[in-house]
Design a protein around this motif. Structure first.
Motif, short mmCIF file in Angstrom:
data_model
loop_
_atom_site.label_atom_id
_atom_site.label_comp_id
_atom_site.label_asym_id
_atom_site.label_seq_id
_atom_site.Cartn_x
_atom_site.Cartn_y
_atom_site.Cartn_z
N ALA A 235 -26.39 -17.63 28.99
CA ALA A 235 -24.94 -17.58 28.78
C ALA A 235 -24.18 -18.47 29.76
O ALA A 235 -22.99 -18.66 29.61
N GLY A 236 -24.87 -18.99 30.80
CA GLY A 236 -24.20 -19.92 31.70
C GLY A 236 -24.15 -19.51 33.17
O GLY A 236 -23.53 -20.19 33.98
N SER A 237 -24.80 -18.40 33.52
CA SER A 237 -24.78 -17.98 34.92
C SER A 237 -25.88 -18.72 35.69
O SER A 237 -27.07 -18.50 35.48
N LYS A 238 -25.45 -19.57 36.62
CA LYS A 238 -26.44 -20.37 37.35
C LYS A 238 -27.28 -19.51 38.28
O LYS A 238 -28.46 -19.77 38.50
N VAL A 239 -26.66 -18.44 38.81
CA VAL A 239 -27.43 -17.60 39.73
C VAL A 239 -28.49 -16.81 38.96
O VAL A 239 -29.62 -16.61 39.44
N CYS A 240 -28.17 -16.39 37.74
CA CYS A 240 -29.19 -15.72 36.91
C CYS A 240 -30.30 -16.72 36.59
O CYS A 240 -31.49 -16.39 36.63
N LEU A 241 -29.90 -17.95 36.31
CA LEU A 241 -30.89 -18.98 35.98
C LEU A 241 -31.84 -19.22 37.15
O LEU A 241 -33.06 -19.31 36.98
N ALA A 242 -31.26 -19.32 38.36
CA ALA A 242 -32.12 -19.54 39.53
C ALA A 242 -33.10 -18.38 39.66
O ALA A 242 -34.28 -18.57 39.97
N ASN A 243 -32.63 -17.18 39.39
CA ASN A 243 -33.50 -16.00 39.48
C ASN A 243 -34.66 -16.05 38.49
O ASN A 243 -35.79 -15.73 38.85
N ILE A 244 -34.39 -16.42 37.25
CA ILE A 244 -35.51 -16.38 36.28
C ILE A 244 -36.56 -17.44 36.65
O ILE A 244 -37.76 -17.19 36.52
N ILE A 245 -36.10 -18.57 37.15
CA ILE A 245 -37.09 -19.59 37.52
C ILE A 245 -37.85 -19.14 38.77
O ILE A 245 -39.06 -19.31 38.88
N ARG A 246 -37.12 -18.52 39.68
CA ARG A 246 -37.80 -18.02 40.89
C ARG A 246 -38.90 -17.01 40.52
O ARG A 246 -40.02 -17.08 41.02
N ALA A 450 -19.56 -12.80 28.09
CA ALA A 450 -20.24 -13.92 28.76
C ALA A 450 -21.06 -14.71 27.73
O ALA A 450 -21.04 -15.94 27.70
N PHE A 451 -21.74 -14.00 26.88
CA PHE A 451 -22.61 -14.64 25.89
C PHE A 451 -21.79 -15.46 24.89
O PHE A 451 -22.22 -16.51 24.42
N ALA A 452 -20.59 -14.95 24.58
CA ALA A 452 -19.75 -15.64 23.60
C ALA A 452 -19.08 -16.87 24.20
O ALA A 452 -18.56 -17.70 23.47
N ASN A 453 -19.09 -16.98 25.53
CA ASN A 453 -18.40 -18.10 26.19
C ASN A 453 -19.33 -18.85 27.14
O ASN A 453 -19.14 -18.84 28.37
N LYS A 456 -18.03 -21.19 30.16
CA LYS A 456 -17.47 -20.69 31.42
C LYS A 456 -18.63 -20.24 32.30
O LYS A 456 -19.41 -19.39 31.88
N THR A 457 -18.73 -20.83 33.49
CA THR A 457 -19.91 -20.49 34.30
C THR A 457 -19.58 -19.62 35.51
O THR A 457 -20.48 -19.10 36.15
N ASP A 458 -18.29 -19.51 35.85
CA ASP A 458 -18.03 -18.61 36.98
C ASP A 458 -16.84 -17.68 36.76
O ASP A 458 -16.14 -17.33 37.70
#
Ligand SMILES: O=P(O)(O)OC[C@H]1O[C@](O)(COP(=O)(O)O)[C@@H](O)[C@@H]1O
Ligand SMILES: [Mn+2]
Length: 643
Positions: A235-246, A450-453, A456-458
């Motif tokens: 949905a665009g959350s960079k911190v969630c993204l960093a977590n899944i890759i971690r 969040a998913f619908a938008n 918007k990332t922050d």
């Protein structure tokens, strides 16, 4: 009732007979026994073990076979037949190789097809014919119905059977028919599947679990904290993204990111190669027999550090712009003395073990380097343009929710945040206070927003996705803080503790569970809470059935990484018209093992609740829907045909 609506409906039911037939059909369904619900949770990417549980219906397939054939078949024959129903393609191949001639094979086909038909007839006894028809392999519906319903005298029937079956064999269709019949049996044995969260992370094949669920006949999902992390990333959350890759790096599963979802990790690898070295704290956690090569392990270790540091930096601005997240204690990068390599937490100073802070500017520790910024931006672009991930995440949103009320029970992955006294814990978001069901509803509202938008990332919705992963009042996390940083960098294990929400000891108490059920407008005498998320340590004597049966915890650890702490390989729950049964599964080794030895994973069943009277469809969620349909059809009848 709106006559326009009835006129529209009359296009489908364009004769009196059609309306009458449908009303009779629906009323008949209401009086049938309720279908079997199957509950699983915390699958954590363990596709193969999940497949096995799904194919054997947590033991239900074998149970039905035993009911039917215990007087005529030996235990070994029952096992062989069960294996055929679980894995028809592979088992047929194995058996075929073992026969010397065509006659033997033909004989075997006739015998097995007849057995399968008996099994289907037995397993479908509580369904309507129309429902059974929908479960049959479409290309064989006519033939199978002919075989199932032919009720001439037994002597004739036998030759009739074998004639049809011989035809099928001579036309080379026997394998296909048997495969179709096997899958029909699996479908009939379980009517509906609930996945109580955590499909993703730690294990290697969450994507294949998603594909299985997408193709499953009837399923719903209660999101787990790990699933929400993936939804947040997409949905665009960079911190969630960093977590899944971690987490993928931590468990040596970067193939999921790179090969399965097609996300280019090259920019991240380049950054990792430039700034990081080997580091024992960041080496991947793998089973002894699955170690990657030395070179690969080193690469993963570097990527793991690079993405973890990006994650820690990205957390900081969110914590600062959302004071009501109450996470300022987690601004750890600011509490580090970078010269002395020490950190101060709650007034206590600890040495940092294996630090890797080459990208940190001590004056502004949360500032991303230009290169880091570019890496995370590119990763997000790639993630949001992955066709497969998009399909999987859309399915998670469509079939998923934070909690579910189903047939009188409350299904929830994590918890209902409670204070020490058992009151619903309150959280204030943008000056409004929420607790209990309202809190969960507002969390779900933000996640859908969040998913619908995704552009918007922050914004708040995006930050809330991350809060659901790690915030103290998150119903999915259920702990006061997540000590990821401490686990990597501090030796003293006291700092690793993650204090659980009081819910986790109060849920032992029947009264608390009754209050929670009431909060969700469920009947406390009948309802249960079905929970995942926290591995039940059978090994230490923990009981998954709590609060006199009001609370059932089904996380027994499908996840291999957790099996040594639970002592089993997962729980599943079955709820049919006779009541509820909990099944504890022993470790699943491999499909090959089951095929070769006919050994099923041994499982132990425990009765949770026995219905005094067999439960009917009328008493279920589906029953409620059918009653409404009947009401509308009666309206149509009066409006159109009874004048
Ligand atoms: O065992 P790992 O992979 O280090 O994960 C530990 C982390 O996972 C969590 O337990 C969350 O994952 P679960 O939902 O599977 O419990 C965190 O609370 C904890 O910090
Ligand atoms: Mn969880």
């Amino acid at each position: 009732m709106n006559t326009k609506y009835l006129d529209l409906l009359a296009q489908k039911y364009n004769s009196e007979e059609k309306v009458v037939t449908e009303i009779i059909n629906l009323k008949a369904i209401l009086n049938l026994p309720k279908g079997t619900e199957h509950f699983v949770s915390d699958l954590h990417g363990e596709y193969r073990a999940f497949q096995h549980v799904l194919r054997n219906g947590s033991g239900k397939v074998k149970e039905k076979i035993t009911d039917l054939f215990q007087d005529e078949l030996s235990e070994q024959e029952i096992n062989e037949f069960a294996t055929l129903v679980y894995y028809p393609e592979e088992k047929i191949k194995l058996i075929k190789n073992a026969f010397d001639n065509e006659t033997q094979l033909e004989h075997w086909y006739i015998q097995m097809i007849e057995r399968m038909l008996k099994l289907i007839s037995y397993a479908s006894s509580k369904y309507t014919r129309s429902k059974l028809r929908k479960a049959l392999p479409s290309q064989f519906v006519y033939v199978i119905e002919e075989l199932l319903y032919k009720t001439a005298d037994p002597a004739n029937k036998e030759s009739y059977y074998s004639k049809i079956v011989q035809q099928i064999i001579s036309l080379g269709q026997a394998d296909k028919l048997m495969i179709g019949l096997s899958y029909t049996t699996q479908k009939l044995v379980v009517d509906h599947l609930h996945v109580v969260g955590d499909i993703y992370d730690r294990g290697p094949e969450p994507d294949r679990i998603m594909e299985t669920l997408i193709n499953y006949h009837s399923v719903d999902i209660q999101w787990g904290n790990h699933d929400v992390l993936w939804i947040g990333a997409y949905a665009g959350s960079k911190v969630c993204l960093a977590n899944i890759i971690r987490i993928c790096a931590r468990y040596a599963n970067l193939e999921i990111i790179e090969d399965v979802y097609g996300i280019n990790l090259r920019p991240l690898l380049n950054l990792a190669e430039k700034y990081y070295e080997d580091n024992p704290s960041f080496r991947p956690k793998v089973q002894a027999d699955e170690r990657p090569s030395k070179h690969e392990e080193l690469q993963i270790t570097k990527i793991h550090q690079a993405i973890a540091m990006i994650q820690f930096k990205l957390e900081s601005p969110i914590i600062k712009r959302r004071p009501y997240f109450n996470m300022s204690e987690r601004l750890l990068l600011e509490n580090i003395d970078y010269d002395r390599e020490e950190i101060t937490i709650n007034g206590e100073t600890y040495p940092l073990d294996n630090p890797c802070f080459a990208t940190i500017n001590p004056d502004q520790p949360d500032q991303l380097l230009e290169e880091e910024q570019q890496v995370i931006d590119k990763l997000l672009f790639s993630v949001q343009h992955s066709e497969k991930l998009s399909r999987h995440m859309n399915f998670l949103m469509k079939k998923g929710s934070l909690y579910l009320k189903y047939n009188g029970n409350l299904l929830i992955h994590g918890c209902i945040p409670l204070d020490e006294e058992g009151h619903m814990e309150k959280m204030t978001i943008e000056n409004k206070t929420y607790g209990g069901r309202d809190l969960l509803d507002i969390f779900e509202y933000y996640l859908r927003d969040a998913f619908a938008n995704p552009d918007k990332t922050d914004d708040l919705a995006m930050d809330m996705a991350w809060y659901l992963w790690t915030g103290e009042y998150s119903s999915l996390f259920g702990k006061r803080k997540m000590t990821t940083f401490e686990r990597y960098f501090i030796k003293d294990k006291n700092t690793h503790k993650e204090k659980k929400n009081p819910y986790y000891f109060l849920r032992e108490n029947e009264e608390t569970c009754r209050e929670i059920l009431k909060e969700f407008d469920l009947l406390p005498d009948q309802g249960h809470i079905i929970n995942g998320h926290t591995p039940v340590k059978e090994i230490e004597g923990e009981n998954p059935i709590k609060a006199s049966g009001k609370m059932i915890v089904i996380d027994g650890g499908f996840s291999k990484a957790y099996q040594s702490t639970t002592g089993i390989a997962g729980y599943t729950l079955l709820f049919n018209s006779y009541g509820m049964q909990l099944v504890a599964h022993k470790q699943f080794h491999s499909k090959e093992d089951v095929l070769a030895n006919g050994t099923d994973v041994l499982s132990v069943k425990r009765l949770v609740d026995k219905e005094l009277e067999r439960k009917k469809v009328l008493e279920t969620n589906i029953g409620e829907e059918l009653l409404q349909e009947i009401y509308i059809l009666n309206q149509l009848m009066e409006y159109r045909y009874m004048k």
